[in-house]
Design an enzyme around this catalytic site. Structure first.
Site, short mmCIF file in Angstrom:
data_model
loop_
_atom_site.label_atom_id
_atom_site.label_comp_id
_atom_site.label_asym_id
_atom_site.label_seq_id
_atom_site.Cartn_x
_atom_site.Cartn_y
_atom_site.Cartn_z
N GLU A 33 0.76 -1.13 0.05
CA GLU A 33 0.11 -0.09 0.13
C GLU A 33 1.13 1.15 0.21
OE1 GLU A 33 -1.02 2.35 2.91
OE2 GLU A 33 -0.88 0.81 4.64
N LYS A 94 -5.18 10.96 -0.50
CA LYS A 94 -5.04 9.68 0.12
C LYS A 94 -6.45 8.98 -0.46
CE LYS A 94 -6.60 7.59 4.70
NZ LYS A 94 -6.72 8.23 6.00
N LYS A 165 -3.83 0.58 15.30
CA LYS A 165 -3.16 1.34 16.16
C LYS A 165 -4.22 1.20 17.43
CE LYS A 165 -2.88 4.79 13.67
NZ LYS A 165 -3.42 4.39 12.41
N1 PSU Z 1 -2.53 3.21 10.03
C1 PSU Z 1 -1.13 3.65 10.32
N2 PSU Z 1 -0.71 4.46 9.18
C2 PSU Z 1 -1.16 4.57 8.18
C3 PSU Z 1 -2.48 3.96 8.05
C4 PSU Z 1 -3.29 3.43 8.99
O1 PSU Z 1 -0.54 3.36 11.28
O2 PSU Z 1 -0.84 5.24 7.23
C5 PSU Z 1 -3.11 4.16 6.57
C6 PSU Z 1 -3.47 2.86 5.89
O3 PSU Z 1 -3.45 3.02 4.62
C7 PSU Z 1 -4.99 2.41 5.89
C8 PSU Z 1 -5.63 3.75 6.24
O4 PSU Z 1 -5.33 1.52 5.17
O5 PSU Z 1 -4.74 4.61 6.85
C9 PSU Z 1 -7.01 3.52 6.67
O6 PSU Z 1 -7.13 4.99 6.62
P1 PSU Z 1 -9.15 5.22 7.28
O7 PSU Z 1 -9.26 4.98 8.49
O8 PSU Z 1 -9.39 6.46 6.49
O9 PSU Z 1 -9.78 4.22 6.32
#
Ligand code: PSU
Ligand code: MN
Length: 307
Positions: A33, A94, A165
């Site tokens: 990713e 993003k 996280k």
């Molecule tokens: N967790 C991290 N760093 C990140 C992401 C998640 O510690 O960069 C990124 C990943 O690409 C994940 C995305 O798929 O955030 C999820 O975003 P959202 O919660 O907006 O779906």
């Protein structure tokens, strides 16, 4: 120059020529990713990390295919120059599942989240991808559930990660994955990892200690037509992980700073990650880099075992 080269590939997908031939030859491929590159790590460390993940995968005998949007083109596999451009450019978006068509129509450049990377990897015919942490169910009653979870319910790609996280609601994230029928496989662990910290105290649905075991589970799961994704959860390397107490303390402060400054939505995670790194004297950043490299290495072993 990259173009779709195989007749089996959709016309919107631009596969790097080296990856196209690896796909035809049935070689092991690990998709990566790129939202973590564009939005999760500071420049220029992000470029060094992106390169070192690719090098880890090559050293472990597989092919890395970083997924991203470049000028509206959906790419599967980037050249070194393209990777550098993606990492160092400041006007990048993003891109999650809902943004793929939009960003492509608007000729945008962006990093793909786990959800969008799974979608693109499946279209390319790849079964394994690596990342740091997945998105999940957020704490409180905001109703913020990452599109990563929904993608895991219906896209058969194995996501190698270090859990999610601890800013997220981990118990609810795991409940959600159970409801969605997504196997959560602990790599040499019985506990769901909490990203910078090795354990969350919460159980995974099963454990595997070797790549061949993971491959057997994936083959069995997909062989029955259970078309969901799967998570392979690898704890952060022990010597560099950060205790959950230190992360929680720093997170409490970072979250109140975010609230005071009115930072929300997709800007929240990048803000929290960078404040956490400052508040822990760089410890969370070092842990983030180490777990990403480690996950790339294990993903390569799993991709090989799937052949
Ligand atoms: N967790 C991290 N760093 C990140 C992401 C998640 O510690 O960069 C990124 C990943 O690409 C994940 C995305 O798929 O955030 C999820 O975003 P959202 O919660 O907006 O779906
Ligand atoms: Mn979200």
């Amino acid at each position: 120059m990259s173009k779709p080269m195989s007749p089996g590939l959709p016309s919107w997908l631009h596969v790097h020529p080296d990856i196209a031939s690896a796909l035809v030859a049935g070689e092991p491929i690990v998709a990566l990713e790129s939202a973590v590159i564009t939005h999760g790590l500071p420049r220029p460390v992000n470029f060094e990390l992106a390169r070192s993940m690719e090098v880890e995968i090559v050293s472990a005998g597989a092919r890395p295919a970083t997924v991203a949007l470049l000028d509206g083109q959906v790419r599967f596999g980037l050249s070194r120059e393209e990777l550098e451009r993606l990492a160092l450019e400041t006007d990048v978006c993003k891109v999650s599942r809902r943004d793929l068509g939009v960003a492509s129509a608007k000729s945008q450049t962006g990093g793909t989240t786990v959800a969008a990377t799974m979608y693109v990897s499946h279209a390319a015919g790849a079964q394994v991808m690596a990342t740091g942490g997945i998105g999940g169910v957020h704490r409180g009653g905001t109703g913020d559930v990452s599109a990563d979870l929904i993608e895991l319910t219906h896209t058969p790609v194995a996501v190698v990660c270090s859990g999610a996280k601890s800013i997220l609601d981990l118990p609810r994230t795991l409940e959600w994955l159970e409801t969605a029928g997504v196997p959560v496989i602990g790599w040499k662990t019985d506990e769901f990892p909490a990203f910078f910290s090795r354990g969350s105290g919460l159980p995974v649905s099963t454990r595997a200690d070797m790549a061949a075991e993971v491959a057997a589970i994936l083959r069995s799961h997909w062989g029955m037509g259970l078309g969901s994704g799967a998570l392979i959860c690898i704890p952060c390397p022990e010597n560099i992980s950060v205790s959950i107490e230190i992360v929680e303390n720093a997170m409490t402060q970072a979250e109140s700073e975010a609230q005071a400054s009115g930072i929300t939505g997709k800007n929240l995670t990048p803000f929290l990650l960078s404040r956490l790194a400052d508040l822990t004297g760089g410890a969370t950043l070092q842990a983030n880099l180490a777990l990403l490299r480690n996950n790339a290495r294990v993903a390569a072993a799993i991709a090989q075992a799937m052949i």
